[in-house]
Motif scaffolding. Sequence first.
Motif, PDB file in Angstrom:
ATOM      1  N   UNK A 294      73.439  52.066  85.060  1.00 41.50           N
ATOM      2  CA  UNK A 294      72.837  51.832  83.754  1.00 41.50           C
ATOM      3  C   UNK A 294      73.398  50.518  83.218  1.00 41.50           C
ATOM      4  N   UNK A 295      72.523  49.654  82.746  1.00 41.13           N
ATOM      5  CA  UNK A 295      72.948  48.326  82.317  1.00 41.13           C
ATOM      6  C   UNK A 295      73.414  48.341  80.861  1.00 41.13           C
ATOM      7  N   UNK A 296      74.303  47.425  80.492  1.00 43.50           N
ATOM      8  CA  UNK A 296      74.835  47.374  79.126  1.00 43.50           C
ATOM      9  C   UNK A 296      73.977  46.500  78.216  1.00 43.50           C
ATOM     10  N   UNK A 297      74.082  46.743  76.917  1.00 45.05           N
ATOM     11  CA  UNK A 297      73.374  45.937  75.928  1.00 45.05           C
ATOM     12  C   UNK A 297      74.250  45.759  74.693  1.00 45.05           C
ATOM     13  N   UNK A 325      69.738  40.246  70.587  1.00 44.14           N
ATOM     14  CA  UNK A 325      70.071  41.214  71.640  1.00 44.14           C
ATOM     15  C   UNK A 325      70.501  40.496  72.901  1.00 44.14           C
ATOM     16  N   UNK A 326      71.517  41.013  73.544  1.00 43.89           N
ATOM     17  CA  UNK A 326      71.942  40.485  74.839  1.00 43.89           C
ATOM     18  C   UNK A 326      72.140  41.656  75.788  1.00 43.89           C
ATOM     19  N   UNK A 327      71.717  41.465  77.003  1.00 45.56           N
ATOM     20  CA  UNK A 327      71.870  42.504  78.021  1.00 45.56           C
ATOM     21  C   UNK A 327      72.261  41.845  79.333  1.00 45.56           C
ATOM     22  N   UNK A 328      72.920  42.612  80.173  1.00 42.94           N
ATOM     23  CA  UNK A 328      73.386  42.110  81.460  1.00 42.94           C
ATOM     24  C   UNK A 328      73.008  43.109  82.539  1.00 42.94           C
ATOM     25  N   UNK A 329      72.600  42.610  83.675  1.00 38.53           N
ATOM     26  CA  UNK A 329      72.383  43.495  84.813  1.00 38.53           C
ATOM     27  C   UNK A 329      72.988  42.873  86.055  1.00 38.53           C
ATOM     28  N   UNK A 330      73.582  43.716  86.873  1.00 40.75           N
ATOM     29  CA  UNK A 330      74.190  43.246  88.113  1.00 40.75           C
ATOM     30  C   UNK A 330      73.666  44.051  89.282  1.00 40.75           C
ATOM     31  N   UNK A 331      73.320  43.328  90.343  1.00 46.81           N
ATOM     32  CA  UNK A 331      72.917  43.952  91.596  1.00 46.81           C
ATOM     33  C   UNK A 331      73.738  43.329  92.712  1.00 46.81           C
ATOM     34  N   UNK A 332      73.609  43.899  93.889  1.00 44.83           N
ATOM     35  CA  UNK A 332      74.429  43.447  95.022  1.00 44.83           C
ATOM     36  C   UNK A 332      74.078  42.013  95.405  1.00 44.83           C
ATOM     37  N   UNK A 333      75.001  41.385  96.122  1.00 46.84           N
ATOM     38  CA  UNK A 333      74.781  40.040  96.615  1.00 46.84           C
ATOM     39  C   UNK A 333      73.468  39.930  97.379  1.00 46.84           C
ATOM     40  N   UNK A 334      72.950  38.719  97.463  1.00 44.74           N
ATOM     41  CA  UNK A 334      71.606  38.504  97.990  1.00 44.74           C
ATOM     42  C   UNK A 334      71.529  38.792  99.494  1.00 44.74           C
ATOM     43  N   UNK A 335      70.500  39.551  99.938  1.00 42.19           N
ATOM     44  CA  UNK A 335      70.311  39.804 101.377  1.00 42.19           C
ATOM     45  C   UNK A 335      69.636  38.594 102.030  1.00 42.19           C
ATOM     46  N   UNK A 336      70.421  37.565 102.269  1.00 47.80           N
ATOM     47  CA  UNK A 336      69.905  36.269 102.710  1.00 47.80           C
ATOM     48  C   UNK A 336      69.440  36.314 104.158  1.00 47.80           C
ATOM     49  N   UNK A 337      68.333  35.617 104.450  1.00 44.15           N
ATOM     50  CA  UNK A 337      67.972  35.346 105.837  1.00 44.15           C
ATOM     51  C   UNK A 337      67.257  34.001 105.884  1.00 44.15           C
ATOM     52  N   UNK A 338      66.951  33.539 107.062  1.00 47.14           N
ATOM     53  CA  UNK A 338      66.400  32.198 107.223  1.00 47.14           C
ATOM     54  C   UNK A 338      65.075  32.006 106.515  1.00 47.14           C
ATOM     55  N   UNK A 339      64.336  33.101 106.268  1.00 42.68           N
ATOM     56  CA  UNK A 339      63.034  32.990 105.630  1.00 42.68           C
ATOM     57  C   UNK A 339      63.033  33.631 104.240  1.00 42.68           C
ATOM     58  N   UNK A 340      64.177  33.595 103.563  1.00 46.00           N
ATOM     59  CA  UNK A 340      64.220  34.142 102.207  1.00 46.00           C
ATOM     60  C   UNK A 340      63.183  33.481 101.321  1.00 46.00           C
ATOM     61  N   UNK A 382      74.037  38.372  88.997  1.00 41.88           N
ATOM     62  CA  UNK A 382      74.191  38.777  87.594  1.00 41.88           C
ATOM     63  C   UNK A 382      73.179  38.012  86.757  1.00 41.88           C
ATOM     64  N   UNK A 383      72.460  38.736  85.930  1.00 41.46           N
ATOM     65  CA  UNK A 383      71.478  38.124  85.036  1.00 41.46           C
ATOM     66  C   UNK A 383      71.802  38.504  83.598  1.00 41.46           C
ATOM     67  N   UNK A 384      71.886  37.510  82.752  1.00 43.03           N
ATOM     68  CA  UNK A 384      72.102  37.723  81.325  1.00 43.03           C
ATOM     69  C   UNK A 384      70.820  37.365  80.582  1.00 43.03           C
ATOM     70  N   UNK A 385      70.375  38.283  79.760  1.00 43.34           N
ATOM     71  CA  UNK A 385      69.150  38.089  78.992  1.00 43.34           C
ATOM     72  C   UNK A 385      69.520  38.108  77.511  1.00 43.34           C
ATOM     73  N   UNK A 386      69.359  36.984  76.847  1.00 43.74           N
ATOM     74  CA  UNK A 386      69.680  36.873  75.425  1.00 43.74           C
ATOM     75  C   UNK A 386      68.418  36.505  74.667  1.00 43.74           C
ATOM     76  N   UNK A 387      68.118  37.257  73.615  1.00 42.90           N
ATOM     77  CA  UNK A 387      66.951  36.894  72.825  1.00 42.90           C
ATOM     78  C   UNK A 387      67.165  37.152  71.347  1.00 42.90           C
ATOM     79  N   UNK A 388      66.337  36.500  70.565  1.00 40.33           N
ATOM     80  CA  UNK A 388      66.402  36.616  69.112  1.00 40.33           C
ATOM     81  C   UNK A 388      65.008  36.981  68.599  1.00 40.33           C
ATOM     82  N   UNK A 389      64.974  37.931  67.683  1.00 40.58           N
ATOM     83  CA  UNK A 389      63.729  38.399  67.097  1.00 40.58           C
ATOM     84  C   UNK A 389      63.762  38.145  65.591  1.00 40.58           C
TER      85      UNK A 389
END
Length: 955
Positions: A294-297, A325-340, A382-389
């Motif tokens: 579950x991601x934080x906010x 509002x600011x939120x962060x999500x983290x997922x595993x490192x990128x599954x890189x290959x030659x044709x990413x 890691x992706x940070x999403x910051x927005x203002x309403x």
Amino acid sequence: MALNSLTAFAQEQAEAPQRVEITGSRIRQVDLETAQPVQKITAQQIQATGLVTVGDILNQMTSAGTPAFSKGAVLTSNREQGGQYIDMRNLGANRLLVLVNGKRWTQSVDGYTDMSTVPSSMIERIDILKDGASSIYGSDAIAGVVNIILKKRLEGAEISVYKGINEKGDGKTEDYSLSYGANAEKASMMFGISHSKTEPVWAKTRDITSQSYGTGDFFGQGFGAAPWGRITPVTAAGTSNTVAANGGFNKILNHTGGFDGSGVGADSRNPANYHNFANSNDDKYNSSQQMMFQSPTKLTSIFTKGTIELPGDLRFTTTAMYAERSSTRQVAGYPMNSLSQPNFPVYIDKDSYFNPYGNQVAGAGKGQDLFFARRTTEQPRITENNNQTLHIDATLEGEFTLRGLPWSWSAGYNHNSLKGENLSTGNLNLLNLKKALGPSFLNGAGQVQCGTAASPVPFSLCTPFNILGGPSVSNPEAWKYVSANGQGTYGSTVNSITADVSGELFTLPAGAVGFAGGIEKRDVRGYDRPGQFDQAGYSTDLAANTTKGRYSVKEVYLEANIPLLKGQSFAKLLSLDLASRYSDYDNFGSTTNSKASVMWKPVDDLLVRGTWAEGFRAPALGDTFGGGGQSFDSYLDPCDSRWGLAARNPAVAQRCTATGVPAGYRQLAQSGAAVPAAGAQSTVPFQTGVGNDTLTPETAKTKTLGFVYNPSFVPGLSASLDWFKINVKDQISGWTAAEVISNCVVEGLQKYCGDIVRNSTGAITGLSRGTINKGELSTEGFDIGLGYRLPRTAYGNFAIRTESTVLRSFKQKASATTDWQEYAGEFTYARLKSNISLDWMMGNWSSTLTARYTSGVKDLCLDSELQCSNPDDQGVSYDGGGYNKRGSTTYIDLNVAYKTPWKGQISVGANNLFDRAPRLMYAATSQGVGVSSSSAVDPNAPIDRFVYVRYNQSF
């Protein structure tokens, strides 16, 4: 100072009128009974839930489906992630209109309203209109309307402090709010500021979420690409060559450790230090250990509202709100290959020092380029999403008398704006990676340097990267060189001007004929601009193009309430409400939507009501002007020879062969292993979300019929039953990857085959899917309500209230020529949802005990021969053979509150009081509906017991 000076103004003005506007109608009236089914949630009930945000509160309604953009869907890349959106009746959050005090709230470019931006501390009640209301409010009101009614007055100050935490010590939630109000007889003003914060829950902290499908029968399924280099030769077409007869191989670096990636890799330059990849768990990686469950906010909002009575029976009201509002999500490192990025392939050059089959190891002229695959666990994404309403509205209103009958009018301006920024880390810069994997050599100082001995490249311009060696040989300087930081900006603005009039036209024997009419002009514009580097496709981040567009609409509506009978036998009341709205859009044309509602009281205790309504939803900016982007889609290829439909349907098998799929074809996952029965994510990104300027609005028909019974012989008892049926045509939607493939090889629709690219092995290496008007969507069911306030006892006052939704059908079809597919009873489409609450009050004490019940559902089978209760039946939405029966769930919540003598109140509670363990739900994963990216547990259900305490203080 302004608050107090305002209250001193206009002390002698007339009292505010008592006629009010009811959600679902623009006719101001004294009688609060209407023909529309409206559920009300009071401020007291909100406090008793133990929840902080409006989104969390509304998502517990039985009529609400699984939340859009789940807090557990951390792999999603949309700008809405981190907000809260209500999916009423499973029809989609963008088919629900959200109002605050009857005015439209902010929307994203794709037409979604973040409910979390409304401060719950300022709410008086929430009205949920459960039928179509496009004739009254315009676009989006197909599934219904949520109207958040804010407090009209507040005297003095209120402070609220809230803290809660999961029993395991994570998911900590804090909420702080301060409200202040000042009033005079004819003027009032309120101010509020609030701050809330929710910390993450990590998948690795619990056994049931620590792997994609739990630790039982499917241990290891869902493990992905390992952090150790896997290599194959490169074909003439630039793809991976694993066919031994063609000189291919499929090898992975020897290493210690297992699927947690914590071992040490062997010398990656030595070709003897590789073994054949055989799909061993030790040669894969459990990505859940780096992912959030579950991601934080964090959310901070400032709110103010003022009302003042002016001379001449005029009243001015204004509301302003700013939220960040600011939120962060983290997922595993990128599954890189030659044709990413297929349009920018990257190989390990034959002249790279780190190439075990290169010229510097095999001998001059004997080297070969290598195709590689490797997960970059050193840098989780890691992706940070910051927005203002920002919301501002101002309304001038008044009353007048026409022919002795009361009338009211209002004119107002409404401004909503949203802007934000997305920042991401953990992806790779392909331009630099190509240089880092290009020619390199060991220089005289014993350092590996880019270029050749004859033509070296300075370290300031290039750092070689030993990508095959794994985390144990990671070089911080190399990582710094190949890393990419992503940035994107987005925003939307909606400005509207409205004018309304409401009153009584004339009087009939049964009462006055009510009338309302008005005009509105609304301008909508928005944009979504990914960073230039991401747009160019030179990063492993999902490439996307800019979205930018605008439209305007002019609207006029009329509504009339006609009393037909009153005080007659079997007709204590009979009235008809008619409404129609004409909308003229400058980008697709005009539309007219009408509604008819009837209200009948055969006896004083019984109210019968029904509605027939037309609805529509105009294409959002993203639907029409979307620039499109990339997506790793989950699907099961029907041509898979083991689990696909081709394995049991000769016609499908024949179409697969005709599209170039060889016999015995197996779909491969990102790890290189054959997929399970649920399928897997694509190994390359697909193209998705391209806008379509030929879209037309969705249209809908809504029918409701029900009754409310308040028996006079049982004081305090109220029961209601409402049937609903909603049918949506020309629904605006993007095809899923599974639908595109199915349309080609299952339905035999040749035009979709051109959107799919397969290589010589049959594997799908490219797919394009966009936004279209497609097919129909239909849902039918019942809402049941019961409330009973028991007679006062020596042990306090007791009240029981229940809310239930029975889903008879939820079905859709892709086109006019295809069959309906029924989803009712499957995961996220439970047949029955019910909330039952017992309220108690005695003196300064009060308590609420709530039971939340959801009936059993069909789940995905990962393997029709293992752990599959109904292997011979077909779950429609999970195209893999058979389904699992999952039992019902019941969660018990308890809240206890005490009012102190010093105007304070302390409340404590526990949600999921008895700590019911979560259930495995394979359909929750990205192979199903995708609400959970890390594991097969629904992140919208309690993960364990959640305890909290709240303190309120008034001054």
